[in-house]
Design an enzyme around this catalytic site. Structure first.
Site, mmCIF file in Angstrom:
data_model
loop_
_atom_site.group_PDB
_atom_site.id
_atom_site.type_symbol
_atom_site.label_atom_id
_atom_site.label_comp_id
_atom_site.label_asym_id
_atom_site.label_seq_id
_atom_site.Cartn_x
_atom_site.Cartn_y
_atom_site.Cartn_z
ATOM 1 N N LYS A 22 0.821 -1.211 0.000
ATOM 2 C CA LYS A 22 0.000 0.000 0.000
ATOM 3 C C LYS A 22 0.863 1.272 0.000
ATOM 4 C CE LYS A 22 -3.697 -2.331 -0.452
ATOM 5 N NZ LYS A 22 -4.303 -3.280 0.410
HETATM 6 C C1 LIG Z 1 -5.461 -4.332 0.613
HETATM 7 C C2 LIG Z 1 -6.908 -4.125 0.662
HETATM 8 C C3 LIG Z 1 -7.665 -4.363 1.826
HETATM 9 C C4 LIG Z 1 -7.111 -5.089 3.004
HETATM 10 O O1 LIG Z 1 -6.025 -4.529 3.594
HETATM 11 P P1 LIG Z 1 -5.231 -5.382 4.695
HETATM 12 O O2 LIG Z 1 -4.517 -4.327 5.480
HETATM 13 O O3 LIG Z 1 -4.311 -6.277 3.955
HETATM 14 O O4 LIG Z 1 -6.221 -6.117 5.522
HETATM 15 C C5 LIG Z 1 -8.999 -3.997 1.840
HETATM 16 N N1 LIG Z 1 -9.586 -3.463 0.770
HETATM 17 C C6 LIG Z 1 -8.910 -3.237 -0.385
HETATM 18 C C7 LIG Z 1 -9.640 -2.610 -1.526
HETATM 19 C C8 LIG Z 1 -7.562 -3.587 -0.483
HETATM 20 O O5 LIG Z 1 -6.901 -3.429 -1.624
#
Ligand SMILES: *Cc1c(COP(=O)(O)O)cnc(C)c1O
Length: 387
Positions: free
Chosen positions: A187
């Site tokens: 992210k």
């Molecule tokens: C990555 C992601 C999540 C989940 O994030 P985590 O921190 O890995 O639980 C939720 N929604 C979207 C759209 C994502 O891309």
């Protein structure tokens, strides 16, 4: 012919340097490893950054969404509206609560929820709307908030892609009732794994703080530090969703660099846009008039006129050491959602059409202009049939 690069260019790569390594090292030497003062400081910094009133650090965005749904009392027989064009977390957390995920198709330009179709899906059982800010560009929040107000629904934003993004000059994190961020390794900023639930609602923040740690009404670090007491009460059968000080230490440093990271993404996207639009047959990401874009993803679509299949495109790029991915396989095409919620192929035609033609190209602040040029040069060769 293009010279194949020696190293693999991943679709996403975190940018970590000695600053984060030192911060982790300090925590390890300090002796307090789990949720403690670093988490508190990270939350404080997050509040300053977003402008939200409360921030509750957790171990993932998935956990943040789950806690947000619980704080909205989403339960059996309730319905929650979201888009199928998302990651597993958005749908699965709704299912965990015994509620029904009610999907609304996306609009073909932004790949965000088609706001014009939301109202048709609202029933007496609808409790909340979970918009997903796909790729780093905000949904049309005013329209979503308006429908939510009319039917007295909560708005929980899945902002896993949108940290640092703005909607009409308002920060993501200050618009819906609750907003959930991700610090997963891919992210826009990372803590390895981690997430944050932000809200202006004090009751929600308090409840989420308790639920993230077994439903116990005192944070563990207070219990074990010198000003704490041994007494505690279990108020709910809560979860083990807390962040650790090791993660928070990374997060504090990454947050300082976030605007720089996002600017780098925007610059790389500008370069991609300019060069790819000259090739023809490649549809570059659309920009809405109401949102900034922090390009968590850089998804392109392959026009049919190219005569290049997506599978060939992905294989060809991989043979030149370029990583790609597909975001996302729509939730209604997965076996779980078909078997248990009655969804089938054809239910969400726009999501399916976009899914069939989409590819995410490498995008991260760890890249430079030469990397983008290389990717585009390889793409040019692919569409000219040379690779
Ligand atoms: C990555 C992601 C999540 C989940 O994030 P985590 O921190 O890995 O639980 C939720 N929604 C979207 C759209 C994502 O891309």
């Amino acid at each position: 012919m293009i010279d194949k690069r020696d190293d693999f260019l991943p679709v996403s790569k975190p940018l970590i340097n000695q600053i984060e390594i030192n911060a982790v090292s300090d925590v390890l030497k300090g002796g307090w490893l789990t949720m403690g003062p670093k988490c508190v400081l990270f939350e404080k910094k997050f509040i300053e950054y977003t402008g939200a009133k409360y921030a509750v650090s957790v171990n993932s965005c998935t956990s943040a969404i789950h806690l947000a749904l619980i704080c909205c009392d989403v339960g059996k027989n309730d319905e929650v509206i979201t888009t199928p064009f998302t990651f597993a977390s958005t749908g699965n957390t709704i299912v965990w609560q015994g509620a029904k995920p009610v999907f609304v198709d996306i609009d073909e330009k932004t790949f965000n929820i088609d706001v014009s179709q939301i109202e048709d899906k609202i029933t007496d059982d609808t409790k909340a709307i979970v918009p997903v800010h796909y790729g780093g560009q905000s949904c049309d929040m005013d329209k979503i908030i308006k429908v939510a107000k009319k039917y007295d629904l909560y708005v929980i934003e899945d902002a896993a892609h949108a940290i640092g993004a703005k909607y009409m000059n308002r920060n993501i994190g200050t618009i819906g009732d609750m907003t959930c961020f991700s610090f997963y390794a891919t992210k826009n900023m990372t803590t390895g794994e981690g997430g944050m639930l932000v809200t202006d609602n004090e009751d929600v923040a308090r409840k989420a703080q308790i639920l993230r740690l077994h439903g116990i009404d005192k944070d563990a670090w207070k219990r074990y530090s010198s000003d704490g007491s041994w007494r505690y009460d279990i108020k709910y059968a809560g979860f083990k969703y807390n962040m650790t000080d090791i993660q928070a230490a990374i997060g504090i440093e990454q947050l300082k660099k976030l605007d720089m990271f996002n600017q780098k993404r925007v610059d790389l996207a500008d370069q991609y846009n300019k060069r790819l639009s000259e090739l023809g047959g490649i549809i570059t990401p659309n920009r809405s008039s109401y949102s900034s874009h922090v390009y968590h993803l850089y998804p392109i679509r392959l026009d049919k006129s190219l005569g290049v299949t997506r599978d060939h495109f992905i294989t060809a790029l991989k043979s030149y050491n370029i990583g790609t991915s597909v975001h996302f396989i729509p939730l209604h095409l997965h076996s779980f959602y078909q078997k248990n919620h009655g969804y089938k192929v054809g239910d969400f035609p726009v999501s399916e059409k976009v899914f069939d033609s989409i590819v995410s190209l490498p995008m991260s602040p760890a890249m430079n202009r030469d990397d983008v040029d290389y990717v585009v040069d390889v793409i040019e060769s692919v569409i000219k049939g040379r690779i």
